[in-house]
Design an enzyme around this catalytic site. Structure first.
Site, PDB file in Angstrom:
ATOM      1  N   ARG A 167     -12.556   5.771   1.911  1.00 46.99           N
ATOM      2  CA  ARG A 167     -11.559   4.762   1.530  1.00 46.99           C
ATOM      3  C   ARG A 167     -10.885   5.135   0.203  1.00 46.99           C
ATOM      4  O   ARG A 167      -9.692   4.910   0.022  1.00 46.99           O
ATOM      5  CB  ARG A 167     -12.209   3.377   1.424  1.00 46.99           C
ATOM      6  CG  ARG A 167     -12.531   2.788   2.796  1.00 46.99           C
ATOM      7  CD  ARG A 167     -13.076   1.389   2.693  1.00 46.99           C
ATOM      8  NE  ARG A 167     -12.063   0.479   2.170  1.00 46.99           N
ATOM      9  CZ  ARG A 167     -12.334  -0.598   1.444  1.00 46.99           C
ATOM     10  NH1 ARG A 167     -13.576  -0.904   1.148  1.00 46.99           N
ATOM     11  NH2 ARG A 167     -11.376  -1.382   1.013  1.00 46.99           N
ATOM     12  N   ARG A 191     -22.026  -5.196   3.012  1.00 48.78           N
ATOM     13  CA  ARG A 191     -20.708  -4.919   3.591  1.00 48.78           C
ATOM     14  C   ARG A 191     -20.682  -3.507   4.170  1.00 48.78           C
ATOM     15  O   ARG A 191     -21.216  -2.576   3.570  1.00 48.78           O
ATOM     16  CB  ARG A 191     -19.629  -5.034   2.506  1.00 48.78           C
ATOM     17  CG  ARG A 191     -19.373  -6.454   2.080  1.00 48.78           C
ATOM     18  CD  ARG A 191     -18.633  -6.565   0.775  1.00 48.78           C
ATOM     19  NE  ARG A 191     -17.424  -5.764   0.681  1.00 48.78           N
ATOM     20  CZ  ARG A 191     -16.507  -5.936  -0.260  1.00 48.78           C
ATOM     21  NH1 ARG A 191     -16.647  -6.862  -1.176  1.00 48.78           N
ATOM     22  NH2 ARG A 191     -15.436  -5.173  -0.304  1.00 48.78           N
ATOM     23  N   ARG A 220       0.820  -1.217   0.000  1.00 50.75           N
ATOM     24  CA  ARG A 220       0.000   0.000   0.000  1.00 50.75           C
ATOM     25  C   ARG A 220       0.851   1.264   0.000  1.00 50.75           C
ATOM     26  O   ARG A 220       0.342   2.352  -0.239  1.00 50.75           O
ATOM     27  CB  ARG A 220      -0.905   0.039   1.246  1.00 50.75           C
ATOM     28  CG  ARG A 220      -2.030  -0.967   1.206  1.00 50.75           C
ATOM     29  CD  ARG A 220      -2.834  -0.902   2.484  1.00 50.75           C
ATOM     30  NE  ARG A 220      -3.780  -2.003   2.556  1.00 50.75           N
ATOM     31  CZ  ARG A 220      -5.044  -1.928   2.210  1.00 50.75           C
ATOM     32  NH1 ARG A 220      -5.538  -0.793   1.760  1.00 50.75           N
ATOM     33  NH2 ARG A 220      -5.843  -2.964   2.314  1.00 50.75           N
TER      34      ARG A 220
END
Length: 197
Positions: free
Chosen positions: A150, A139, A88
């Site tokens: 996000r 979710r 990441r």
């Protein structure tokens, strides 16, 4: 075949990773799944990770790399793997490169899913509606506000990986907004080229 799939949440990486697993007999390595498995197995790295997570802290790059290093030694990863959600950051990418080099391995390709963020939010809203209509639990991250946050996190942290891998001649891009089969075909073409290079 050793690959990284890069792209924001909802870009279709998980779907394509599953197709790659089925087509090439490689394993999909999700750092979250690997962390949970290492903790459950009580490995040395897993115990370190558990202590950090129990303290409510984020697991360090060193621990994550240790878990990836252990995992790719397992027999099912011999044919290769696809990393989804890792690395990441540049620090993680550098640590991954160093660890692979130490094992005499290298990446074959880094496939970036190019997407339109606004359309992506629409895709997630639709996914939540479809899931709800099917009577399944939605979710938590399929909420537009959570999802938008996000996307911003992805842009600030992970966007630097594209130039990092481009400089190393590994980065290839696919249109993440294209139909699933078209994305699969684009990835197949990239891999044919990478393997024959």
């Amino acid at each position: 075949m050793r690959l990284i799939l890069l792209g924001p949440p909802g870009a279709g990486k998980g779907t394509q990773a599953q197709r790659l697993v089925e087509r090439h007999g490689i394993v999909q390595l999700s750092t979250g799944d690997m962390l949970r498995a290492a903790v459950a197995a009580g490995t040395e790295v897993g115990l370190k990770a558990k202590a950090v997570m129990d303290a409510g802290q984020l697991v360090s790059d060193e621990i994550v790399i240790g878990i990836v290093a252990d995992r790719i030694e397992e027999p099912d990863a011999r044919k290769g793997f696809v990393l989804d959600g890792f690395p990441r950051t540049i620090a993680q990418a550098e640590a991954l490169d160093a660890m692979l080099k130490q094992k005499g391995l290298k990446l074959d390709a880094v496939i970036e899913f190019k997407v339109d963020n606004d359309k992506l939010v629409g895709r997630i809203v639709q996914r939540a509606k479809d899931t709800e209509a099917a009577g399944l639990p939605v979710r938590k991250d399929d909420n537009p506000e959570v999802f938008t946050k996000r996307l911003q996190e992805f842009a600030s942290l992970t966007a630097a990986l594209s130039p990092y891998y481009r400089e190393r001649g590994l980065l290839r891009t696919v249109d993440g907004m294209a139909p699933i089969d078209q994305v699969s075909a684009s990835i197949a073409a990239i891999l044919d080229e990478a393997v024959s290079a």
